[in-house]
Design a protein around this motif. Structure first.
Motif, PDB file in Angstrom:
ATOM      1  N   CYS B  27      -0.664  -8.429  -3.520  1.00  0.00           N
ATOM      2  CA  CYS B  27       0.209  -7.373  -3.006  1.00  0.00           C
ATOM      3  C   CYS B  27       1.272  -7.981  -2.095  1.00  0.00           C
ATOM      4  CB  CYS B  27      -0.582  -6.323  -2.234  1.00  0.00           C
ATOM      5  SG  CYS B  27       0.523  -5.093  -1.491  1.00  0.00           S
ATOM      6  N   PRO B  28       2.541  -7.788  -2.453  1.00  0.00           N
ATOM      7  CA  PRO B  28       3.600  -8.441  -1.684  1.00  0.00           C
ATOM      8  C   PRO B  28       3.617  -7.993  -0.219  1.00  0.00           C
ATOM      9  CG  PRO B  28       4.515  -6.953  -3.372  1.00  0.00           C
ATOM     10  CD  PRO B  28       3.049  -7.012  -3.588  1.00  0.00           C
ATOM     11  N   ILE B  32      -3.527  -4.157   0.846  1.00  0.00           N
ATOM     12  CA  ILE B  32      -4.899  -3.944   0.406  1.00  0.00           C
ATOM     13  C   ILE B  32      -5.842  -4.797   1.261  1.00  0.00           C
ATOM     14  CG2 ILE B  32      -6.470  -3.942  -1.577  1.00  0.00           C
ATOM     15  CD1 ILE B  32      -3.965  -3.916  -3.383  1.00  0.00           C
ATOM     16  N   GLY B  62       4.744   1.047  -5.218  1.00  0.00           N
ATOM     17  CA  GLY B  62       4.236   1.451  -6.534  1.00  0.00           C
ATOM     18  C   GLY B  62       4.592   0.435  -7.597  1.00  0.00           C
ATOM     19  N   VAL B  77      -2.030   3.603 -10.043  1.00  0.00           N
ATOM     20  CA  VAL B  77      -0.841   3.553  -9.203  1.00  0.00           C
ATOM     21  C   VAL B  77       0.000   4.816  -9.406  1.00  0.00           C
ATOM     22  CG1 VAL B  77       1.200   2.193  -8.582  1.00  0.00           C
ATOM     23  CG2 VAL B  77      -0.835   1.046  -9.504  1.00  0.00           C
TER      24      VAL B  77
HETATM   25  S1  SF4 Z   1       1.508  -1.066  -5.997  1.00  0.00           S
HETATM   26 FE1  SF4 Z   1       1.506  -0.959  -3.789  1.00  0.00          FE
HETATM   27  S2  SF4 Z   1      -0.445  -1.770  -3.209  1.00  0.00           S
HETATM   28 FE2  SF4 Z   1      -0.119  -2.396  -5.302  1.00  0.00          FE
HETATM   29  S3  SF4 Z   1       0.852  -4.389  -5.157  1.00  0.00           S
HETATM   30 FE3  SF4 Z   1       2.507  -2.933  -5.287  1.00  0.00          FE
HETATM   31  S4  SF4 Z   1       2.968  -2.513  -3.161  1.00  0.00           S
HETATM   32 FE4  SF4 Z   1       0.959  -3.478  -3.134  1.00  0.00          FE
END
Ligand code: SF4
Ligand code: SF4
Ligand code: SF4
Lengths: 250, 80, 350
Positions: B27-28, B32, B62, B77
């Motif tokens: 996750c950038p 998480i 997302g 997602v």
């Molecule tokens: S969807 Fe949200 S939680 Fe998943 S990697 Fe992308 S930014 Fe992170």
């Protein structure tokens, strides 16, 4: 209103994977399931699962499945596809299955230009039987049958089956990818998509070799295993399009 | 720095999660984390920390990077 | 002959690997499949590949066949075990030659155990048919495909190089209408409008594997009840009955004709199905016949089935010529003659 942008693909059964945490098989299964839907071929797909960790693939992929003896996937797929040329026939095989016990079947299917697709999962180890050396185990890499690491003088060197298959005239499209990072996962999906399209267009033998982590037998955490693929495995098995006689397929 | 558009949200199925933490690593925005209670399979599942990070430039877009990386298809997602 | 019968039986898939003495069949199939739009011939890279291609074709619902000779059939055993386990129909032709090992290319009957005991790993049986004439070869080839489909099991035709050389006029049965064959509601052709299907042999759950084994066993019992078959020749008044199959039975028949001319009451019992073995018919004969002579082109394999069938009720004698030796009817007539007189003397003494 929030929109779902990612959910379980419909060709993946509702069962929980038996694979270990972080196992690449699970990711590859999901990519295949997504493509069966996206390319609208799920209803005419027949999968030939292997012996090995993915032997239970039929519990996950919701398509017709015909189990082959260890290594014989390409021969069984030949029988299926020749009988039902309008269906989409693909094998799912591990490195031991395809590059050791099933080398002959695979090379000759490629050479005949069988119009099938092969998903070749290379994790460098016999996972299910407990981590013995595979034909693709790296030099120096530990396994339960290579004390002190794979020694080329004693155990031979890693076999690059995809290169060998590329020499065969009948092979059309061969690419090596990995599932150790989001970028590589996306690339793997594109490669498998193309492989299926090559078959749909009736062009001949297509294969995607996917470098896949086996954290359990590599004795690493999933995150470390992903790194190991990047730092070590891709040095010996570089990610690239190995052969593409198909060009752009629509 | 421009304010990030926090338009995304993920849902992790605790019981499907096997605690590999690949999602955590990709996750950038490091959104998480790890739950402090075990799931029924005996793993500490991953957990979405939410968009209330207190930092304006961090938030879920997302992008689904976590979901495509998750071997066990435990992440859904959503995007606005 | 087999080739033409197979095509008429609706065989549309053949995969094989060259091996003497049965290359004529492979070559015939190459030419027979070529003009058929739905026909496939593949010269496989190995015996293993050939039988596994047959597995695939069978999964897809085709009537499929492969053929080989003894050493090649050994290699195919892996696939035959899977066919049995996965309940897939297929026809396998074994043109037996001298063995073990490479042996030679002369006619032999050394593969009886391998054929009738399963041959590969696991608890299974293969239907084994043993034709003794050209006409029967043609008929049984058609029958083999029907048995395979009806019982969903591999069927083997056990012959030898002599059969290929028999120059007899044969009337071929009419070709079957593929459309009229029973549908195969288990075949794999894509899960379109129906739930997906799986054909497998892996049953990690021991209870399930046991259940599967008993299911197969019950099927084999049914097969044994329904198709065990033998042919007899002049057994009504016989004191001595020769038991032989295939080429050995033809030779024995010639010998019996000769000894009948000099008044010896000798008959022939010829199993047509080697598995299931026509046990009951032999037992029936033993009510009147006290001496049996088993003649095989081996050191004695069917002999065991004969003894098991008779449960000790009659005397069983044996004469065998392994290694590819083809006895003449005169040679067998001599054997019969001396045995006959020895046994008659003993009977008179009693
Ligand atoms: S969807 Fe949200 S939680 Fe998943 S990697 Fe992308 S930014 Fe992170
Ligand atoms: S042993 Fe390796 S390949 Fe097999 S399921 Fe576990 S991680 Fe995957
Ligand atoms: S990637 Fe999936 S299985 Fe792994 S920790 Fe995250 S949610 Fe759990």
């Amino acid at each position: 209103m929030a929109k779902k942008v990612f959910e379980r693909p419909k060709y993946l059964k509702k069962s929980v994977f038996h694979y270990c945490p972080g196992c690449g098989h699970s990711i590859i299964h999901r990519l295949v399931a997504e493509l069966l839907d996206e390319l609208d071929i799920g209803k005419k797909a027949i999968c030939v699962p292997p012996a090995g960790c993915a032997v239970l693939a039929y519990n996950y992929l919701d398509v017709d499945m015909g189990e082959a003896p260890h290594g014989r996937g390409a021969a069984v797929a030949t029988g299926l596809k020749r009988t039902l040329p309008d269906k989409i026939v693909f094998t799912y095989q591990g490195d031991g299955d395809i590059a050791a016990i099933g080398t002959a079947e695979t090379i000759h299917a490629a050479n005949r230009g069988e119009n099938i697709t092969v998903i070749f999962v290379n994790n460098g180890v016999y996972g299910m039987t407990g981590g013995q050396m595979a034909p693709t185990t790296l030099e120096g890499q530990n396994s339960t049958t290579t004390p002190g690491g794979r020694d080329p003088a004693r155990d031979g060197s890693p076999l690059d089956l995809s290169q060998m298959l590329a020499i065969a005239k009948g092979s059309v499209y061969i690419e090596r990818t990995a599932v150790n990072s989001p970028k590589n996962i996306r690339r793997t999906k594109r490669a498998i998509k193309k492989a299926f399209k090559v078959q749909m267009a009736g062009l001949g033998f297509s294969l995607v070799e996917v470098l896949s982590p086996c954290p359990t037998n590599w004795k690493m955490t999933p995150v470390d295993a992903a790194k190991w693929v990047e730092e070590h495995v891709t040095k010996i098995f570089p990610l690239k399009v190995i052969k593409d006689k198909a060009g752009k397929v629509t | 720095m421009t304010k990030k558009r926090k338009k995304g949200r993920i849902v992790i199925d605790r019981e499907l999660c096997k605690g590999c933490y690949l999602c955590v690593s990709v996750c950038p925005d490091q959104l998480i984390g790890v739950s402090d209670s075990l799931n029924q399979k005996g793993y500490y599942p991953a957990e979405f920390k939410g968009n209330n990070t207190g930092e304006e430039e961090r938030g879920c877009t997302g992008c689904a990077t976590c979901a495509i990386t998750c071997p066990d298809v435990a992440i859904e997602v959503y995007r606005e | 002959m087999i080739g033409e019968a197979a095509v008429r039986a609706g065989c549309r898939f053949y995969a094989g690997y060259p091996i003497t003495p049965q290359n004529e069949l492979t070559e015939y199939m190459a030419n027979a499949m070529a003009p058929l739009e739905d026909g496939t011939f593949v010269q496989a890279e190995s015996e293993l590949a050939a039988i596994n291609m047959v597995i695939g074709a069978s999964m897809a619902g085709a009537r499929a066949m492969t053929s080989s000779s003894s050493p090649g059939i050994s290699l195919k055993q892996e696939g035959i075990s899977y066919l049995a386990a996965q309940e897939l129909p297929a026809v396998i032709i074994n043109t037996m030659r001298g063995g073990p090992g490479l042996g030679n290319i002369a006619p032999s009957q050394g593969d009886y155990f391998q054929a009738t005991r399963g041959g590969g790993h696991g608890d299974y049986r293969t239907i084994v048919l043993a034709p003794a004439s050209g006409q029967e070869l043609a008929n049984l080839t058609m029958t083999a495909f029907d048995y395979a489909d009806n019982y969903r099991t591999p069927v083997m035709i056990l012959g030898d190089g002599m059969m290929g050389q028999m120059m007899e006029p044969v009337t071929f049965p009419d070709p079957v209408d593929l459309q009229k064959l029973s549908p195969k509601p288990w075949k794999l052709d894509g899960a379109d409008g129906r739930p997906s299907r799986v054909i497998l042999s892996l049953l990690l759950d021991t209870a399930k594997e046991e259940e599967h084994n008993w299911k197969l066993a019950r099927k084999y019992e049914t097969i044994a009840r329904e198709i065990a078959r033998a042919d007899t020749y002049m057994t009504q008044d016989a004191h001595l009955v020769v038991i032989a199959y295939g080429t050995a039975a033809r030779i024995a028949k010639g010998a019996i004709k000769r000894v009948r001319e000099i008044g010896l009451k000798v008959g022939l019992f010829r199993p047509v199905t080697l598995w299931p073995f026509p046990q009951r018919a032999i037992l029936e004969l033993s009510r009147f016949v006290k001496d049996f002579l088993v003649f095989e082109m081996s050191t004695g394999q069917m002999l065991e089935d004969v003894k098991l069938s008779l449960e000790g009720r009659s005397r069983v004698h044996f004469y065998g010529r392994p290694g590819g030796i083809i006895s003449t009817p005169d040679e067998i007539a001599k054997v019969i003659n001396s045995l006959y007189h020895r046994q008659r003397l003993e009977l008179e003494e009693e």
